[in-house]
Design a protein around this motif. Structure first.
Motif, PDB file in Angstrom:
ATOM      1  N   THR A 187      13.971  -4.978 -47.360  1.00 32.29           N
ATOM      2  CA  THR A 187      13.145  -4.631 -48.515  1.00 32.29           C
ATOM      3  C   THR A 187      12.768  -3.167 -48.393  1.00 32.29           C
ATOM      4  OG1 THR A 187      12.249  -6.883 -48.594  1.00 32.29           O
ATOM      5  CG2 THR A 187      11.017  -5.186 -49.781  1.00 32.29           C
ATOM      6  N   VAL A 188      13.055  -2.405 -49.437  1.00 36.23           N
ATOM      7  CA  VAL A 188      12.757  -0.979 -49.453  1.00 36.23           C
ATOM      8  C   VAL A 188      11.856  -0.703 -50.654  1.00 36.23           C
ATOM      9  CG1 VAL A 188      13.727   1.358 -49.420  1.00 36.23           C
ATOM     10  CG2 VAL A 188      15.092  -0.567 -48.563  1.00 36.23           C
ATOM     11  N   THR A 189      10.688  -0.114 -50.389  1.00 33.10           N
ATOM     12  CA  THR A 189       9.782   0.240 -51.485  1.00 33.10           C
ATOM     13  C   THR A 189       9.669   1.758 -51.570  1.00 33.10           C
ATOM     14  OG1 THR A 189       7.864   0.023 -50.030  1.00 33.10           O
ATOM     15  CG2 THR A 189       8.449  -1.906 -51.365  1.00 33.10           C
ATOM     16  N   PHE A 190       9.470   2.233 -52.787  1.00 32.81           N
ATOM     17  CA  PHE A 190       9.401   3.660 -53.097  1.00 32.81           C
ATOM     18  C   PHE A 190       8.064   3.912 -53.793  1.00 32.81           C
ATOM     19  CE2 PHE A 190      13.661   2.077 -53.082  1.00 32.81           C
ATOM     20  CZ  PHE A 190      14.424   3.049 -52.466  1.00 32.81           C
ATOM     21  N   GLU A 191       7.171   4.627 -53.123  1.00 32.23           N
ATOM     22  CA  GLU A 191       5.819   4.834 -53.644  1.00 32.23           C
ATOM     23  C   GLU A 191       5.562   6.326 -53.842  1.00 32.23           C
ATOM     24  OE1 GLU A 191       1.329   4.394 -51.813  1.00 32.23           O
ATOM     25  OE2 GLU A 191       2.925   3.150 -50.986  1.00 32.23           O
ATOM     26  N   PRO A 192       5.187   6.732 -55.095  1.00 31.90           N
ATOM     27  CA  PRO A 192       4.909   8.151 -55.316  1.00 31.90           C
ATOM     28  C   PRO A 192       3.643   8.585 -54.569  1.00 31.90           C
ATOM     29  CG  PRO A 192       4.426   6.869 -57.302  1.00 31.90           C
ATOM     30  CD  PRO A 192       4.990   5.924 -56.290  1.00 31.90           C
ATOM     31  N   VAL A 193       3.742   9.751 -53.911  1.00 33.14           N
ATOM     32  CA  VAL A 193       2.597  10.365 -53.240  1.00 33.14           C
ATOM     33  C   VAL A 193       2.633  11.843 -53.626  1.00 33.14           C
ATOM     34  CG1 VAL A 193       1.496  10.892 -51.030  1.00 33.14           C
ATOM     35  CG2 VAL A 193       2.753   8.734 -51.309  1.00 33.14           C
ATOM     36  N   LYS A 194       1.872  12.181 -54.668  1.00 35.07           N
ATOM     37  CA  LYS A 194       1.897  13.539 -55.249  1.00 35.07           C
ATOM     38  C   LYS A 194       3.338  13.882 -55.619  1.00 35.07           C
ATOM     39  CE  LYS A 194      -2.392  14.831 -53.187  1.00 35.07           C
ATOM     40  NZ  LYS A 194      -3.172  15.686 -52.339  1.00 35.07           N
ATOM     41  N   GLN A 195       3.914  14.962 -55.032  1.00 35.26           N
ATOM     42  CA  GLN A 195       5.284  15.366 -55.372  1.00 35.26           C
ATOM     43  C   GLN A 195       6.318  14.740 -54.436  1.00 35.26           C
ATOM     44  OE1 GLN A 195       5.543  17.080 -58.223  1.00 35.26           O
ATOM     45  NE2 GLN A 195       3.322  16.878 -58.220  1.00 35.26           N
ATOM     46  N   GLN A 196       5.884  13.821 -53.606  1.00 30.32           N
ATOM     47  CA  GLN A 196       6.765  13.200 -52.623  1.00 30.32           C
ATOM     48  C   GLN A 196       6.898  11.692 -52.879  1.00 30.32           C
ATOM     49  OE1 GLN A 196       4.381  14.658 -49.244  1.00 30.32           O
ATOM     50  NE2 GLN A 196       6.219  15.745 -48.578  1.00 30.32           N
ATOM     51  N   THR A 197       7.701  11.045 -52.034  1.00 28.01           N
ATOM     52  CA  THR A 197       7.889   9.598 -52.122  1.00 28.01           C
ATOM     53  C   THR A 197       7.762   9.000 -50.732  1.00 28.01           C
ATOM     54  OG1 THR A 197       9.422   9.877 -53.961  1.00 28.01           O
ATOM     55  CG2 THR A 197       9.467   7.752 -52.818  1.00 28.01           C
ATOM     56  N   LYS A 198       6.896   8.003 -50.627  1.00 31.95           N
ATOM     57  CA  LYS A 198       6.783   7.249 -49.378  1.00 31.95           C
ATOM     58  C   LYS A 198       7.726   6.055 -49.484  1.00 31.95           C
ATOM     59  CE  LYS A 198       3.605   4.478 -46.600  1.00 31.95           C
ATOM     60  NZ  LYS A 198       2.255   3.883 -46.584  1.00 31.95           N
ATOM     61  N   VAL A 199       8.724   6.043 -48.607  1.00 27.68           N
ATOM     62  CA  VAL A 199       9.669   4.935 -48.553  1.00 27.68           C
ATOM     63  C   VAL A 199       9.287   4.073 -47.355  1.00 27.68           C
ATOM     64  CG1 VAL A 199      12.075   4.273 -48.145  1.00 27.68           C
ATOM     65  CG2 VAL A 199      11.549   6.191 -49.654  1.00 27.68           C
ATOM     66  N   THR A 200       9.176   2.780 -47.595  1.00 26.57           N
ATOM     67  CA  THR A 200       8.910   1.832 -46.510  1.00 26.57           C
ATOM     68  C   THR A 200      10.051   0.842 -46.481  1.00 26.57           C
ATOM     69  OG1 THR A 200       6.530   2.093 -46.784  1.00 26.57           O
ATOM     70  CG2 THR A 200       7.280   0.140 -45.585  1.00 26.57           C
ATOM     71  N   ILE A 201      10.639   0.689 -45.292  1.00 24.72           N
ATOM     72  CA  ILE A 201      11.718  -0.275 -45.115  1.00 24.72           C
ATOM     73  C   ILE A 201      11.220  -1.377 -44.187  1.00 24.72           C
ATOM     74  CG2 ILE A 201      12.778   1.087 -43.254  1.00 24.72           C
ATOM     75  CD1 ILE A 201      15.484  -0.087 -44.233  1.00 24.72           C
ATOM     76  N   HIS A 202      11.475  -2.614 -44.615  1.00 23.19           N
ATOM     77  CA  HIS A 202      11.136  -3.786 -43.798  1.00 23.19           C
ATOM     78  C   HIS A 202      12.413  -4.599 -43.637  1.00 23.19           C
ATOM     79  CE1 HIS A 202       9.835  -8.128 -43.572  1.00 23.19           C
ATOM     80  NE2 HIS A 202       9.381  -7.618 -42.452  1.00 23.19           N
ATOM     81  N   GLN A 203      12.749  -4.906 -42.392  1.00 21.15           N
ATOM     82  CA  GLN A 203      13.911  -5.756 -42.125  1.00 21.15           C
ATOM     83  C   GLN A 203      13.484  -6.936 -41.274  1.00 21.15           C
ATOM     84  OE1 GLN A 203      16.961  -3.072 -40.476  1.00 21.15           O
ATOM     85  NE2 GLN A 203      18.169  -3.554 -42.277  1.00 21.15           N
ATOM     86  N   THR A 204      14.099  -8.080 -41.555  1.00 17.67           N
ATOM     87  CA  THR A 204      13.771  -9.312 -40.848  1.00 17.67           C
ATOM     88  C   THR A 204      14.536  -9.405 -39.535  1.00 17.67           C
ATOM     89  OG1 THR A 204      15.415 -10.467 -42.172  1.00 17.67           O
ATOM     90  CG2 THR A 204      13.120 -10.599 -42.927  1.00 17.67           C
ATOM     91  N   VAL A 205      14.281  -8.427 -38.676  1.00 19.88           N
ATOM     92  CA  VAL A 205      14.849  -8.395 -37.332  1.00 19.88           C
ATOM     93  C   VAL A 205      13.702  -8.002 -36.403  1.00 19.88           C
ATOM     94  CG1 VAL A 205      15.602  -5.981 -37.498  1.00 19.88           C
ATOM     95  CG2 VAL A 205      16.734  -7.511 -35.905  1.00 19.88           C
ATOM     96  N   PRO A 206      13.618  -8.584 -35.222  1.00 20.49           N
ATOM     97  CA  PRO A 206      12.550  -8.171 -34.307  1.00 20.49           C
ATOM     98  C   PRO A 206      12.633  -6.670 -34.004  1.00 20.49           C
ATOM     99  CG  PRO A 206      13.586 -10.195 -33.516  1.00 20.49           C
ATOM    100  CD  PRO A 206      14.422  -9.681 -34.655  1.00 20.49           C
TER     101      PRO A 206
END
Length: 161
Positions: free
Chosen positions: A114-133
């Motif tokens: 799962t990859v989410t893309f969140e605007p932070v001013k002029q940038q983007t915070k990308v968070t990746i979550h994978q179902t692996v330990p």
């Protein structure tokens, strides 16, 4: 499979708006420039980024050899979110067990990414979550590869401005 172990979760701030970063995750031509660990290349047999679409790719690693992956896009919500599966495969797209591919015994047969893309001013915070330990991802180098690939992506985005 919930083993109670912490799953892989990485966030990275990119110097581009969400639309541009999202496109870098969904355009095969852009993916070829960053979506492989350092020293490796990636090729796509096919890729169709849409809900229900699929991909078949290979990371060519000069040290460890080829790593074929198939997957299905479960959610494509531009430019906020991507959700896709990842399964180890052979060059013909047939599933290969984690053990046969040389992965540790804790490695899941299928990963949900799962990859989410969140605007932070002029940038983007990308968070990746994978179902692996996360511990296994760090042992195999997968965790470190994500960090390096994110650095390559950010450099590509900065250079394309």
């Amino acid at each position: 499979m919930n083993t109670g172990k912490k799953e892989l979760l990485i966030s990275h701030l990119f110097d581009a708006p969400p639309e541009v970063v999202f496109r870098a995750w969904t355009d095969p031509e852009k993916l070829k420039h960053w979506y492989a660990p350092d020293g490796c290349t990636i090729e796509y047999r096919h890729i169709e980024v849409r809900p229900g679409g699929s991909f078949h790719s290979c990371v060519h690693d000069p040290v460890y050899g080829d790593c074929w992956i198939t997957g299905t896009y479960l959610e494509v919500s531009a430019p906020e979110k991507l959700v896709f599966t990842m399964l180890l495969s052979d060059k013909d797209g047939n599933d290969v067990s984690s053990a046969a591919a040389g992965k540790p015994e804790d490695w899941p047969e299928q990963l949900l990414t799962t990859v989410t893309f969140e605007p932070v001013k002029q940038q983007t915070k990308v968070t990746i979550h994978q179902t692996v330990p996360e511990e296994e991802a760090k042992k195999t180098g997968a965790y470190q590869s994500w960090i390096k690939m994110f650095n390559k992506l950010n450099q590509m985005l900065v250079n394309s401005k």
